[in-house]
Enzyme design. Structure first.
Site, mmCIF file in Angstrom:
data_model
loop_
_atom_site.group_PDB
_atom_site.id
_atom_site.type_symbol
_atom_site.label_atom_id
_atom_site.label_comp_id
_atom_site.label_asym_id
_atom_site.label_seq_id
_atom_site.Cartn_x
_atom_site.Cartn_y
_atom_site.Cartn_z
ATOM 1 N N ASP A 266 35.620 103.847 89.562
ATOM 2 C CA ASP A 266 36.679 104.729 89.058
ATOM 3 C C ASP A 266 36.908 105.907 90.011
ATOM 4 O O ASP A 266 37.896 106.615 89.898
ATOM 5 C CB ASP A 266 36.275 105.284 87.677
ATOM 6 N N LYS B 180 41.539 96.205 80.688
ATOM 7 C CA LYS B 180 40.695 96.112 81.885
ATOM 8 C C LYS B 180 39.844 94.839 81.829
ATOM 9 O O LYS B 180 39.664 94.143 82.830
ATOM 10 C CB LYS B 180 39.801 97.356 82.009
ATOM 11 N N GLN C 121 34.867 104.824 80.103
ATOM 12 C CA GLN C 121 36.228 105.134 79.667
ATOM 13 C C GLN C 121 36.307 106.587 79.202
ATOM 14 O O GLN C 121 35.531 107.038 78.368
ATOM 15 C CB GLN C 121 36.641 104.176 78.528
#
Ligand code: NAP
Length: 293
Positions: free
Chosen positions: A120, A53, A97
């Site tokens: 996200d 990422k 994450q």
């Protein structure tokens, strides 16, 4: 019928190029898009996702702010970092994450990401707005958003289609179903308690498989001419490979490609789309900031 292979790598590349152009334009207007990536612990898979990422940020002209915390970080310490990032004006998007170490409460942590920085798309309010089909739903979760983008960019008509989603996780299956509904498909969600699963799958004009079972969907379950999006990523032993395994999807690709109209391969289908959509959500957040400023 031999299926068209939907090239997720090519579609993802096109999205990264669009993101890069938009990031350059924003920079020229004085707004540098920024993404904070928070990793707790050193799970090898998570480390490699986070690295990928950050690399994508660099390539797409998004500034990335990495925060790696030890595995025994307390919930308070993590929440206090999120509070800092919440008011940090350089940060347009915050990504925590997953999975988090077990002692941390995922729901509380995700709720601490402000919805305007929730690139996200896992904040309950963002998911709720998606489900309610509200116009101001900001960000859709990246993998399901990638599924929709693949369908749209391969000219698959979603509206009116019978879409069957196999799996109901909050990361993939459920939001994929909500997004398909937003696009006016008639949606069936299947899971481990579904009766007559094969029959349900056979009704699909569009099948999205996200259960994490190698080659679970066989050709006899698929309608002639269906479009098959295989989200599954499963390791199967393969002595011919140096690492001893290969990756396969939830669908029996070789057999289904003789029957379907279009199908995504694994790897190289949905996989590359997740990070591309994360970058797209981040520049969108930056654009919203620029417009508010
Ligand atoms: P998950 O949280 O384990 O959810 C699996 C879902 O599949 C659950 O809803 C479960 O039903 C259902 N299921 C499991 N076995 C089933 C069966 N035999 N019949 C019918 N339904 C069944 O998994 P996930 O996070 O959604 O991930 C699914 C797959 O997508 C995995 O292979 C994962 O690696 C992959 N994935 C790929 C990407 C990407 O490419 N970027 C991103 C995320 C995930 P219940 O709810 O009833 O238990």
């Amino acid at each position: 019928m031999t299926a068209t292979i939907i090239d997720g790598k090519a579609v993802a590349r096109a999205i990264h190029e669009e993101v890069r152009r938009e990031a350059e334009e924003l920079r020229a207007r004085g707004t540098t898009p920024g993404l904070a990536v928070v990793l707790v612990g050193a799970d090898p898979a998570s480390v490699s996702y986070v690295t990928a990422k950050q690399k994508a940020c660099e390539e797409d002209r998004i500034e990335s702010f990495g925060h790696t915390l030890p595995a025994d970080t307390s919930q308070e310490a993590l929440l206090s970092l999120l509070a800092e990032l919440r008011s940090d004006e350089r940060v347009d998007g915050i990504l925590v994450q997953l999975p988090l170490p077990r002692h941390l409460d995922e729901g509380t942590v995700l709720a601490a990401v402000p919805i305007e920085k929730d690139v996200d798309g896992f904040h309950a309010e963002n998911l709720g707005k998606l489900g309610l089909r509200e116009a101001d739903a900001r960000f859709a979760p990246c993998t399901p958003a990638g599924v929709i983008e693949l369908l749209k960019r391969t000219d698959v008509q979603i509206e009116g289609a019978n879409a069957v989603v196999l799996g109901r996780s909050k990361i993939v299956g459920l939001p994929a179903a909500m997004l398909l509904l937003r696009e006016n498909a008639t949606v069936t969600i299947c899971h481990s308690r579904t009766r007559n699963l094969a029959e349900e799958i056979r009704r699909a004009d569009i099948l999205v498989a996200a259960i994490g079972r190698p080659h679970f969907v066989t050709a006899d379950m698929v309608k002639d001419g269906a479009v098959v999006i295989d989200v599954g990523v499963n390791r199967v032993e393969d002595a011919s490979k140096k690492r001893g395994f290969r990756l396969v999807g939830d669908c029996d690709f070789d057999a289904i490609r003789e029957k379907a109209r279009a199908i995504t391969p694994v790897p190289g289908g949905v996989g590359p789309m997740t990070i591309a959509m994360l970058m797209k959500n981040t520049v969108r957040a930056a654009r919203m900031r620029a417009e508010l400023a």
